[in-house]
Design an enzyme around this catalytic site. Sequence first.
Site, PDB file in Angstrom:
ATOM      1  N   GLY A 196       0.824  -1.214   0.000  1.00 45.71           N
ATOM      2  CA  GLY A 196       0.000   0.000   0.000  1.00 45.71           C
ATOM      3  C   GLY A 196       0.854   1.259   0.000  1.00 45.71           C
ATOM      4  O   GLY A 196       2.052   1.205  -0.245  1.00 45.71           O
ATOM      5  N   ASN A 197       0.213   2.375   0.270  1.00 44.89           N
ATOM      6  CA  ASN A 197       0.957   3.639   0.368  1.00 44.89           C
ATOM      7  C   ASN A 197       0.358   4.499   1.478  1.00 44.89           C
ATOM      8  O   ASN A 197      -0.655   4.125   2.065  1.00 44.89           O
ATOM      9  CB  ASN A 197       0.966   4.374  -0.977  1.00 44.89           C
ATOM     10  CG  ASN A 197      -0.436   4.699  -1.457  1.00 44.89           C
ATOM     11  OD1 ASN A 197      -1.117   5.532  -0.866  1.00 44.89           O
ATOM     12  ND2 ASN A 197      -0.886   4.010  -2.498  1.00 44.89           N
ATOM     13  N   ARG A 198       0.992   5.633   1.741  1.00 46.57           N
ATOM     14  CA  ARG A 198       0.627   6.414   2.926  1.00 46.57           C
ATOM     15  C   ARG A 198      -0.523   7.395   2.719  1.00 46.57           C
ATOM     16  O   ARG A 198      -0.839   8.168   3.625  1.00 46.57           O
ATOM     17  CB  ARG A 198       1.854   7.189   3.408  1.00 46.57           C
ATOM     18  CG  ARG A 198       2.841   6.335   4.167  1.00 46.57           C
ATOM     19  CD  ARG A 198       4.075   7.156   4.515  1.00 46.57           C
ATOM     20  NE  ARG A 198       3.743   8.416   5.162  1.00 46.57           N
ATOM     21  CZ  ARG A 198       4.547   9.459   5.206  1.00 46.57           C
ATOM     22  NH1 ARG A 198       5.726   9.413   4.641  1.00 46.57           N
ATOM     23  NH2 ARG A 198       4.174  10.570   5.816  1.00 46.57           N
TER      24      ARG A 198
END
Length: 391
Positions: A196-198
Amino acid sequence: MSVAKILVGVTGGIAAYKSCELVRLLVKAGHDVVPLVTDGADRFVRRETFFALARREPREDLYAHLTRADLYVIAPLTANTLAKLAHGIADNLLSEAALAHRGPLLVAPAMNPRMWASSATQANVAAIRARGIELIGPDEGEMAEGEWGVGRMSEPEEIFEACAGLLAKREQLLGRRVLVTAGGTREPLDDVRFVGNRSSGRMGVALAEEARRRGAEVTLVAANLTVPSPGGVELVPASTAADVEREVLARAVDADVVVMAVAVADYRPAEVVAGKRGKDTGAWTLELEPTTDVLRTLGERDGGPLLVGFAAESGGGIDRARQKLTDKRANLVVFNDVSREDIGFDSEENEVTLIGRDGERRVEKTPKRAVAGAILDEVARLLEEADGRGR
Ligand code: CTP
């Protein structure tokens, strides 16, 4: 500007006399004005004066604070009521109305310059700004008590103009269908793990909310938001890049604008392990395969909606952002520097540059809601231009 219902709050400062003129201007413009005058204000200018100017019977309406209004303006706003707004204190009609009101709220602070400059007041100002309350002034000048500095209430004509601007914004995107994407995709590795990412989704949610406030019909394609989703919009959950691709491509045909604020994974695991992958002593080598670039795909379509892309670059990559505008055939690219910790991913504030085909505009560090406003101002301008060209 169209005719509106406006609450005018007046708190206890000498500048209350100037608010008589504000009420007069609003009434003259055809608006329906409801004065909310505190006891403190009544010591300076009698409540009856405001009611007379508003052409209303002065009466004790127990539910005046629950009046549904298009705009609420508080002028003057004392340091005390500012603090109440910042903390949600509701101990009189005026402050109760501030909690109950669901539209734009404009405040015109007026106080002694030392009170204005105090760190407590400034913290309260930052708190109400972050919540989307609009401020006008205070101006620099001579105070009633003879001191010089920043603390004078803005002139009634300026406050009136600011009211007109806010009322016009309510209709800026009326009848437009806006598709906003927000959050960050999660690409499964197995049943419990993902890449995923932030991205929190804060920027996209702010855009969806602001577009709705300006009258648009909003659809929000939401990828794993870590912030609450807004009310009054059609919510379409989409977790992976493939979900976003499917939902956006299907809906874009009906949209006037597509805002791609979602951080889409550029790669996903080529193979997803069924169940939960157990641990062994060896390394786990992953192969990642590219995902579809949704924005680019939309750009390849002819006569489609207005396209707004985001370019999250690390360390001064504005040239890459400019490149994305042309490569993906977007109408606007919002560049933000993700190498900075104080803005962008997962923070309340952002600082961006809006890159258009006809020029660039910098938006200084400000709450994401205000950034959303600046982006939508640009979108509205581009839509009008396109209408002019007979899109
Ligand atoms: N985007 C998209 N589909 C993807 C990847 C990105 O629609 N598969 C959109 C994003 O929503 C954003 C814009 O493209 O509006 C730019 O995203 P960004 O990740 O900055 O750029 P990339 O094209 O992925 O390039 P790079 O990661 O190399 O910077």
